[in-house]
Write an enzyme that holds these catalytic residues in place. Structure first.
Site, PDB file in Angstrom:
ATOM      1  N   PRO A   1      11.609  -8.340  25.025  1.00 28.69           N
ATOM      2  CA  PRO A   1      12.011  -8.012  26.385  1.00 28.69           C
ATOM      3  C   PRO A   1      12.022  -9.204  27.333  1.00 28.69           C
ATOM      4  O   PRO A   1      11.157 -10.077  27.268  1.00 28.69           O
ATOM      5  CB  PRO A   1      10.983  -6.971  26.832  1.00 28.69           C
ATOM      6  CG  PRO A   1       9.818  -7.148  25.931  1.00 28.69           C
ATOM      7  CD  PRO A   1      10.370  -7.659  24.637  1.00 28.69           C
ATOM      8  N   ASN A   2      13.053  -9.199  28.167  1.00 28.93           N
ATOM      9  CA  ASN A   2      13.255 -10.153  29.255  1.00 28.93           C
ATOM     10  C   ASN A   2      13.673 -11.547  28.794  1.00 28.93           C
ATOM     11  O   ASN A   2      13.969 -12.400  29.626  1.00 28.93           O
ATOM     12  CB  ASN A   2      12.017 -10.241  30.171  1.00 28.93           C
ATOM     13  CG  ASN A   2      11.728  -8.923  30.825  1.00 28.93           C
ATOM     14  OD1 ASN A   2      12.613  -8.305  31.405  1.00 28.93           O
ATOM     15  ND2 ASN A   2      10.499  -8.453  30.716  1.00 28.93           N
TER      16      ASN A   2
ATOM     17  N   TYR B   1       9.240 -20.590  32.615  1.00 25.70           N
ATOM     18  CA  TYR B   1       9.972 -20.449  31.354  1.00 25.70           C
ATOM     19  C   TYR B   1      11.058 -21.500  31.136  1.00 25.70           C
ATOM     20  O   TYR B   1      11.697 -21.498  30.090  1.00 25.70           O
ATOM     21  CB  TYR B   1      10.603 -19.052  31.277  1.00 25.70           C
ATOM     22  CG  TYR B   1       9.586 -17.941  31.253  1.00 25.70           C
ATOM     23  CD1 TYR B   1       8.810 -17.705  30.128  1.00 25.70           C
ATOM     24  CD2 TYR B   1       9.388 -17.136  32.372  1.00 25.70           C
ATOM     25  CE1 TYR B   1       7.863 -16.691  30.111  1.00 25.70           C
ATOM     26  CE2 TYR B   1       8.452 -16.108  32.355  1.00 25.70           C
ATOM     27  CZ  TYR B   1       7.695 -15.894  31.224  1.00 25.70           C
ATOM     28  OH  TYR B   1       6.755 -14.888  31.212  1.00 25.70           O
TER      29      TYR B   1
ATOM     30  N   ASN C   1       9.765 -13.848  18.789  1.00 27.68           N
ATOM     31  CA  ASN C   1       9.195 -13.908  20.129  1.00 27.68           C
ATOM     32  C   ASN C   1       9.208 -12.481  20.648  1.00 27.68           C
ATOM     33  O   ASN C   1      10.206 -12.014  21.186  1.00 27.68           O
ATOM     34  CB  ASN C   1       9.995 -14.838  21.042  1.00 27.68           C
ATOM     35  CG  ASN C   1       9.326 -15.024  22.382  1.00 27.68           C
ATOM     36  OD1 ASN C   1       8.497 -14.214  22.783  1.00 27.68           O
ATOM     37  ND2 ASN C   1       9.679 -16.078  23.090  1.00 27.68           N
TER      38      ASN C   1
ATOM     39  N   HIS D   1       6.040 -18.323  21.626  1.00 29.49           N
ATOM     40  CA  HIS D   1       5.875 -18.073  23.063  1.00 29.49           C
ATOM     41  C   HIS D   1       6.439 -19.271  23.809  1.00 29.49           C
ATOM     42  O   HIS D   1       6.068 -20.407  23.511  1.00 29.49           O
ATOM     43  CB  HIS D   1       4.396 -17.904  23.439  1.00 29.49           C
ATOM     44  CG  HIS D   1       3.755 -16.757  22.753  1.00 29.49           C
ATOM     45  ND1 HIS D   1       3.933 -15.469  23.169  1.00 29.49           N
ATOM     46  CD2 HIS D   1       2.959 -16.704  21.651  1.00 29.49           C
ATOM     47  CE1 HIS D   1       3.257 -14.665  22.353  1.00 29.49           C
ATOM     48  NE2 HIS D   1       2.671 -15.396  21.426  1.00 29.49           N
TER      49      HIS D   1
ATOM     50  N   ALA E   1       6.282  -9.759  25.878  1.00 30.17           N
ATOM     51  CA  ALA E   1       5.141  -8.955  26.339  1.00 30.17           C
ATOM     52  C   ALA E   1       4.630  -7.998  25.272  1.00 30.17           C
ATOM     53  O   ALA E   1       3.444  -7.655  25.260  1.00 30.17           O
ATOM     54  CB  ALA E   1       5.528  -8.180  27.592  1.00 30.17           C
TER      55      ALA E   1
ATOM     56  N   ARG F   1      -2.265 -18.470  31.346  1.00 31.27           N
ATOM     57  CA  ARG F   1      -1.773 -17.344  32.130  1.00 31.27           C
ATOM     58  C   ARG F   1      -2.842 -16.257  32.232  1.00 31.27           C
ATOM     59  O   ARG F   1      -4.012 -16.492  31.950  1.00 31.27           O
ATOM     60  CB  ARG F   1      -0.483 -16.839  31.490  1.00 31.27           C
ATOM     61  CG  ARG F   1       0.566 -17.972  31.467  1.00 31.27           C
ATOM     62  CD  ARG F   1       1.918 -17.544  31.082  1.00 31.27           C
ATOM     63  NE  ARG F   1       2.399 -16.506  32.000  1.00 31.27           N
ATOM     64  CZ  ARG F   1       3.409 -15.709  31.700  1.00 31.27           C
ATOM     65  NH1 ARG F   1       4.034 -15.827  30.554  1.00 31.27           N
ATOM     66  NH2 ARG F   1       3.803 -14.787  32.556  1.00 31.27           N
TER      67      ARG F   1
ATOM     68  N   GLU G   1       5.222 -16.699  15.154  1.00 29.28           N
ATOM     69  CA  GLU G   1       5.120 -16.084  16.477  1.00 29.28           C
ATOM     70  C   GLU G   1       5.429 -17.169  17.502  1.00 29.28           C
ATOM     71  O   GLU G   1       4.817 -18.235  17.487  1.00 29.28           O
ATOM     72  CB  GLU G   1       3.706 -15.544  16.673  1.00 29.28           C
ATOM     73  CG  GLU G   1       3.434 -14.956  18.034  1.00 29.28           C
ATOM     74  CD  GLU G   1       1.981 -14.519  18.189  1.00 29.28           C
ATOM     75  OE1 GLU G   1       1.530 -14.473  19.355  1.00 29.28           O
ATOM     76  OE2 GLU G   1       1.291 -14.254  17.191  1.00 29.28           O
TER      77      GLU G   1
ATOM     78  N   ARG H   1      14.954 -16.463  34.891  1.00 32.03           N
ATOM     79  CA  ARG H   1      13.680 -15.789  35.175  1.00 32.03           C
ATOM     80  C   ARG H   1      12.566 -16.820  35.295  1.00 32.03           C
ATOM     81  O   ARG H   1      12.250 -17.515  34.335  1.00 32.03           O
ATOM     82  CB  ARG H   1      13.344 -14.821  34.046  1.00 32.03           C
ATOM     83  CG  ARG H   1      12.000 -14.151  34.230  1.00 32.03           C
ATOM     84  CD  ARG H   1      11.619 -13.345  32.996  1.00 32.03           C
ATOM     85  NE  ARG H   1      10.267 -12.833  33.130  1.00 32.03           N
ATOM     86  CZ  ARG H   1       9.464 -12.613  32.114  1.00 32.03           C
ATOM     87  NH1 ARG H   1       9.863 -12.851  30.881  1.00 32.03           N
ATOM     88  NH2 ARG H   1       8.246 -12.148  32.321  1.00 32.03           N
TER      89      ARG H   1
END
Length: 157
Positions: A19-20, A32, A84, A110, A87, A117, A108, A27
Protein backbone atom coordinates in the site's frame (compact mmCIF):
# COMPACT_ATOMS: atom_id res chain seq x y z
CA UNK A 1 -14.34 -1.53 -4.63
CA UNK A 2 -11.20 -2.53 -6.50
CA UNK A 3 -10.91 -4.09 -9.93
CA UNK A 4 -10.60 -7.84 -10.39
CA UNK A 5 -7.08 -9.08 -9.76
CA UNK A 6 -5.06 -9.74 -12.90
CA UNK A 7 -3.13 -13.03 -12.70
CA UNK A 8 0.64 -12.93 -12.58
CA UNK A 9 2.61 -13.48 -15.77
CA UNK A 10 5.36 -16.13 -15.62
CA UNK A 11 8.56 -14.68 -14.15
CA UNK A 12 11.67 -15.73 -12.24
CA UNK A 13 11.84 -12.74 -9.89
CA UNK A 14 8.75 -10.93 -8.65
CA UNK A 15 8.84 -7.42 -7.19
CA UNK A 16 5.74 -7.01 -5.07
CA UNK A 17 4.89 -3.65 -3.51
CA UNK A 18 2.20 -2.94 -0.96
CA UNK A 19 0.00 0.00 0.00
CA UNK A 20 0.85 3.58 -0.89
CA UNK A 21 4.01 2.66 -2.79
CA UNK A 22 2.23 3.78 -5.96
CA UNK A 23 2.67 7.27 -4.44
CA UNK A 24 6.48 7.12 -4.29
CA UNK A 25 7.95 10.34 -5.59
CA UNK A 26 5.05 12.46 -4.35
CA UNK A 27 4.27 11.02 -0.90
CA UNK A 28 6.41 12.64 1.79
CA UNK A 29 9.51 13.01 -0.42
CA UNK A 30 11.60 14.04 2.60
CA UNK A 31 10.98 10.56 4.01
CA UNK A 32 10.59 8.40 0.89
CA UNK A 33 12.57 10.34 -1.72
CA UNK A 34 11.53 11.73 -5.09
CA UNK A 35 12.00 8.58 -7.18
CA UNK A 36 8.76 7.04 -8.46
CA UNK A 37 7.89 3.36 -8.35
CA UNK A 38 7.75 3.38 -12.15
CA UNK A 39 11.34 4.67 -12.31
CA UNK A 40 12.51 1.98 -9.89
CA UNK A 41 10.68 -0.74 -11.82
CA UNK A 42 12.11 0.47 -15.16
CA UNK A 43 15.63 0.40 -13.76
CA UNK A 44 15.17 -3.13 -12.41
CA UNK A 45 13.63 -4.34 -15.70
CA UNK A 46 16.67 -2.98 -17.56
CA UNK A 47 19.06 -4.74 -15.20
CA UNK A 48 17.25 -8.08 -15.39
CA UNK A 49 17.04 -7.80 -19.20
CA UNK A 50 20.84 -8.24 -19.22
CA UNK A 51 20.30 -11.78 -17.85
CA UNK A 52 18.25 -14.75 -19.00
CA UNK A 53 15.79 -14.18 -16.13
CA UNK A 54 12.35 -12.56 -16.25
CA UNK A 55 11.13 -9.89 -13.83
CA UNK A 56 7.53 -9.27 -12.86
CA UNK A 57 6.33 -6.19 -10.93
CA UNK A 58 3.05 -5.63 -9.14
CA UNK A 59 1.69 -3.16 -6.59
CA UNK A 60 -1.52 -3.34 -4.60
CA UNK A 61 -3.08 -1.33 -1.82
CA UNK A 62 -5.16 -4.36 -0.78
CA UNK A 63 -3.92 -6.98 1.67
CA UNK A 64 -5.98 -9.81 0.16
CA UNK A 65 -4.65 -9.07 -3.32
CA UNK A 66 -1.08 -9.19 -2.02
CA UNK A 67 -1.81 -12.55 -0.39
CA UNK A 68 -3.30 -13.88 -3.64
CA UNK A 69 -0.30 -12.65 -5.65
CA UNK A 70 2.09 -14.29 -3.20
CA UNK A 71 0.13 -17.54 -3.51
CA UNK A 72 0.32 -17.33 -7.33
CA UNK A 73 4.13 -17.23 -7.30
CA UNK A 74 4.35 -21.04 -7.13
CA UNK A 75 2.29 -21.47 -10.30
CA UNK A 76 4.14 -18.94 -12.48
CA UNK A 77 7.71 -20.04 -11.79
CA UNK A 78 8.87 -17.37 -9.35
CA UNK A 79 12.23 -18.34 -7.86
CA UNK A 80 12.81 -15.22 -5.77
CA UNK A 81 10.49 -12.59 -4.31
CA UNK A 82 11.38 -8.95 -3.63
CA UNK A 83 8.72 -7.78 -1.17
CA UNK A 84 7.95 -4.32 0.13
CA UNK A 85 4.77 -5.01 2.07
CA UNK A 86 4.87 -1.41 3.35
CA UNK A 87 2.58 -0.89 6.37
CA UNK A 88 1.39 -4.51 6.13
CA UNK A 89 4.88 -5.54 7.24
CA UNK A 90 3.91 -4.42 10.74
CA UNK A 91 0.32 -5.70 10.80
CA UNK A 92 -0.31 -8.63 8.47
CA UNK A 93 -0.20 -12.16 9.75
CA UNK A 94 -1.95 -13.11 6.49
CA UNK A 95 1.03 -11.94 4.41
CA UNK A 96 3.39 -13.74 6.80
CA UNK A 97 1.37 -16.94 6.39
CA UNK A 98 1.40 -16.53 2.59
CA UNK A 99 5.20 -16.17 2.34
CA UNK A 100 5.59 -19.09 4.74
CA UNK A 101 3.27 -21.25 2.62
CA UNK A 102 5.06 -20.70 -0.70
CA UNK A 103 8.56 -21.49 0.56
CA UNK A 104 10.20 -19.12 -1.96
CA UNK A 105 13.16 -17.03 -0.75
CA UNK A 106 12.48 -13.32 -0.43
CA UNK A 107 14.04 -10.03 0.57
CA UNK A 108 12.01 -7.68 2.76
CA UNK A 109 12.43 -4.10 1.49
CA UNK A 110 11.78 -0.78 3.25
CA UNK A 111 12.46 2.56 1.54
CA UNK A 112 12.77 4.44 4.83
CA UNK A 113 14.68 3.45 7.93
CA UNK A 114 11.84 2.03 10.00
CA UNK A 115 14.04 2.16 13.13
CA UNK A 116 14.18 5.98 12.94
CA UNK A 117 10.39 6.10 12.84
CA UNK A 118 7.46 5.34 15.12
CA UNK A 119 7.95 2.40 17.51
CA UNK A 120 5.11 0.38 15.91
CA UNK A 121 7.20 0.22 12.71
CA UNK A 122 10.07 -1.51 14.52
CA UNK A 123 8.28 -4.87 14.49
CA UNK A 124 8.02 -6.93 11.30
CA UNK A 125 5.92 -10.03 10.83
CA UNK A 126 8.17 -10.92 7.87
CA UNK A 127 11.82 -10.43 8.88
CA UNK A 128 12.35 -13.82 10.46
CA UNK A 129 11.07 -15.48 7.27
CA UNK A 130 13.15 -13.30 4.90
CA UNK A 131 16.57 -14.19 3.54
CA UNK A 132 17.56 -10.55 4.04
CA UNK A 133 16.10 -7.18 5.01
CA UNK A 134 16.99 -3.95 3.20
CA UNK A 135 16.05 -0.84 5.13
CA UNK A 136 16.60 2.90 4.78
CA UNK A 137 18.40 3.03 1.42
CA UNK A 138 15.60 4.73 -0.48
CA UNK A 139 15.07 3.53 -4.03
CA UNK A 140 18.57 2.08 -4.02
CA UNK A 141 17.29 -0.57 -1.61
CA UNK A 142 15.46 -2.20 -4.51
CA UNK A 143 18.74 -2.47 -6.42
CA UNK A 144 20.45 -4.04 -3.42
CA UNK A 145 17.59 -6.54 -3.07
CA UNK A 146 17.81 -7.35 -6.79
CA UNK A 147 21.59 -7.84 -6.51
CA UNK A 148 20.98 -10.30 -3.69
CA UNK A 149 18.35 -12.19 -5.72
CA UNK A 150 20.59 -12.34 -8.80
CA UNK A 151 23.48 -13.63 -6.71
CA UNK A 152 21.24 -16.34 -5.28
CA UNK A 153 19.96 -17.27 -8.75
CA UNK A 154 23.43 -17.37 -10.35
CA UNK A 155 22.98 -20.98 -11.37
CA UNK A 156 19.84 -20.02 -13.32
CA UNK A 157 21.55 -17.30 -15.40
Amino acid sequence: MHAELKALEPCDILLLNGPNLNLLGTREPSLYGSETLQTIESRLFARVAETSLRLGCRQSNFEGELVTLIQQTKTVGVKFLLLNAAAYTHTSIAIRDAVSAINIPFVEIHVSNVYKREPFRHHSYLSDKAEAVVCGLGGMGYDVALDFALENLKGDL
